[in-house]
Scaffold this motif. Structure first.
Motif, PDB file in Angstrom:
ATOM      1  N   TYR A 145      26.758  30.306  15.924  1.00  0.00           N
ATOM      2  CA  TYR A 145      26.220  30.681  17.240  1.00  0.00           C
ATOM      3  C   TYR A 145      27.343  30.674  18.280  1.00  0.00           C
ATOM      4  N   ASP A 146      27.180  31.480  19.309  1.00  0.00           N
ATOM      5  CA  ASP A 146      28.181  31.584  20.377  1.00  0.00           C
ATOM      6  C   ASP A 146      27.560  31.090  21.685  1.00  0.00           C
ATOM      7  N   ALA A 147      28.101  30.009  22.216  1.00  0.00           N
ATOM      8  CA  ALA A 147      27.616  29.450  23.478  1.00  0.00           C
ATOM      9  C   ALA A 147      28.621  29.649  24.601  1.00  0.00           C
ATOM     10  N   ILE A 173      20.054  25.266  21.039  1.00  0.00           N
ATOM     11  CA  ILE A 173      20.613  24.483  19.928  1.00  0.00           C
ATOM     12  C   ILE A 173      20.731  23.045  20.400  1.00  0.00           C
ATOM     13  N   VAL A 191      28.707  26.063  16.316  1.00  0.00           N
ATOM     14  CA  VAL A 191      28.585  26.626  17.653  1.00  0.00           C
ATOM     15  C   VAL A 191      29.979  26.767  18.255  1.00  0.00           C
ATOM     16  N   ALA A 212      22.597  29.326  22.909  1.00  0.00           N
ATOM     17  CA  ALA A 212      23.626  30.065  22.178  1.00  0.00           C
ATOM     18  C   ALA A 212      23.015  31.278  21.487  1.00  0.00           C
ATOM     19  N   THR A 226      31.991  26.931  21.457  1.00  0.00           N
ATOM     20  CA  THR A 226      31.753  26.528  22.844  1.00  0.00           C
ATOM     21  C   THR A 226      33.056  26.508  23.629  1.00  0.00           C
TER      22      THR A 226
END
Length: 93
Positions: free
Chosen positions: A90-92, A5, A65, A81, A67
């Motif tokens: 999204y998971d970072a 990303i 995201v 992510a 974070t």
């Protein structure tokens, strides 16, 4: 499967402020103790790209995201992510 990303940060929600926002309960649970970072995918478009987007009736490609790093509005973000069950999140961490 993780994705790269890249984008420009539009807005950040601090972990201490998550309860003050009307987030989806799944997102709020996933973000507990982390930052919720909303960014424009691909970075800041040029003036020509902006005009072209307006003429086509398009919109920006915004993604969220989660974070563990703090970002500020306008920062560039470049993270790997994984997509979550929520569309565009999204998971970072």
């Amino acid at each position: 499967m993780a994705e790269s990303i890249r984008g420009t940060v539009i807005h950040v929600i601090d972990p201490d402020d998550i309860d003050e926002h009307d987030l989806d309960p799944v997102l709020a649970e996933r973000a507990a103790g982390n930052y919720v970072t909303v960014c424009r995918r691909g970075g800041s478009p040029s003036l020509i790209q902006r005009v072209w987007t307006v003429l086509r009736g398009g919109s920006i490609d915004a993604v969220t995201v989660v974070t563990d790093e703090a970002y500020a509005d306008g920062d560039a973000i470049d993270v790997d992510a994984a997509p979550t069950e929520l569309d565009g999140v999204y998971d970072a961490t």
